[in-house]
Scaffold this motif. Structure first.
Motif, mmCIF file in Angstrom:
data_model
loop_
_atom_site.group_PDB
_atom_site.id
_atom_site.type_symbol
_atom_site.label_atom_id
_atom_site.label_comp_id
_atom_site.label_asym_id
_atom_site.label_seq_id
_atom_site.Cartn_x
_atom_site.Cartn_y
_atom_site.Cartn_z
ATOM 1 N N ARG A 118 0.841 -1.186 0.000
ATOM 2 C CA ARG A 118 0.000 0.000 0.000
ATOM 3 C C ARG A 118 0.880 1.241 0.000
ATOM 4 O O ARG A 118 1.754 1.393 0.845
ATOM 5 N N LEU A 120 1.129 4.590 1.089
ATOM 6 C CA LEU A 120 0.405 5.373 2.086
ATOM 7 C C LEU A 120 0.288 6.844 1.729
ATOM 8 O O LEU A 120 -0.624 7.521 2.192
ATOM 9 N N LYS A 121 1.212 7.359 0.927
ATOM 10 C CA LYS A 121 1.151 8.780 0.573
ATOM 11 C C LYS A 121 1.683 9.007 -0.833
ATOM 12 O O LYS A 121 2.809 9.470 -1.021
ATOM 13 N N SER A 146 3.592 9.194 11.352
ATOM 14 C CA SER A 146 2.760 7.991 11.291
ATOM 15 C C SER A 146 3.465 6.722 11.743
ATOM 16 O O SER A 146 2.839 5.663 11.816
ATOM 17 N N GLU A 153 -2.532 1.562 10.200
ATOM 18 C CA GLU A 153 -2.712 2.154 8.874
ATOM 19 C C GLU A 153 -2.871 1.084 7.799
ATOM 20 O O GLU A 153 -3.677 1.207 6.892
ATOM 21 N N VAL A 154 -2.073 0.011 7.903
ATOM 22 C CA VAL A 154 -2.084 -0.994 6.848
ATOM 23 C C VAL A 154 -2.805 -2.268 7.267
ATOM 24 O O VAL A 154 -2.918 -3.199 6.495
#
Length: 219
Positions: A118, A120-121, A146, A153-154
């Motif tokens: 993923r 994330l940004k 983070s 988050e993941v």
């Protein structure tokens, strides 16, 4: 930027693939914003040799090579789904159309769920010096903020080195940071890292860092 170590990473990738070539499904996910500000969901499934996924556990060089390989493919796919407005500059909008993406890819391998990557940004950037450096500064800040919440988050466990530290390498020669070795950080932009004074000086005089270096505290 990964001239030397990319060859070493490829050799490790080939060896791990030969040890266990069974294909394992790995899904890449990213949610960048387009020129209208709308979030777009982009995903792609890859067949990755089981031996490579096993070899990545604790091997920074192989993991970096694998992530860069996947992200390079996805960069092309994401750009084709555009257009995207550059959002690399930390203080203002440059107004140019993005030519590629920078991002923070995180690999998750938490059985029984299928492994995935993923971003994330994802940050679309035009490639201009200030936007390129500004995007990297954004990623540094995002990672720092983070890091403590990366698991949530993941949705699972990440490779330890991604959760605990950045994958960093010398901007001049491509040398990846050893576990107990610190790379020199450019005091101006707080982004570029070097394994020696010689590499830092060479990149400033002969490379392009002089044109891309933007003060980190620039308002």
């Amino acid at each position: 930027m990964m001239r030397g170590n990319d060859e070493a990473g490829q050799r490790k990738f080939d060896a791990c693939e030969a040890s266990d070539p069974r294909p394992v499904k790995v899904v890449y996910e990213a949610e960048p914003r387009d020129v209208t500000g709308k979030v777009r969901t982009i995903s792609q499934a890859f067949a990755v040799p089981a031996g490579v996924l096993q070899g990545m556990q604790g091997d920074r060089e192989l993991s970096l090579h694998f992530l860069m390989r996947i992200c390079s493919t996805m960069n092309t796919k994401m750009m084709a789904a555009g257009p995207w407005a550059c959002s690399g500059n930390r203080t203002t909008t440059c107004g140019r159309v993005a030519t590629h993406f920078l991002g923070l890819p995180v690999y998750n391998n938490n059985p029984p769920a299928a492994p995935f990557i993923r971003n994330l940004k994802p940050i679309p950037i035009c490639g201009g010096p200030e936007c390129d450096t500004g995007a990297q500064q954004q990623l540094r800040e995002f990672r720092k903020l983070s890091a403590k919440n990366l698991d949530s988050e993941v949705g699972g466990r990440d490779l330890d080195f991604l959760k605990q530290d950045e994958i960093v390498y010398c901007r001049a020669c491509g040398k990846i940071k050893a576990e107990k070795t610190k790379l020199r950080l450019c005091g101006r932009c707080k982004v570029a890292r070097y394994c020696s004074k010689e590499c830092q000086s060479k990149d400033w005089k002969e490379g392009d860092h002089k044109n891309k270096c933007v003060p980190f505290d620039k308002k």
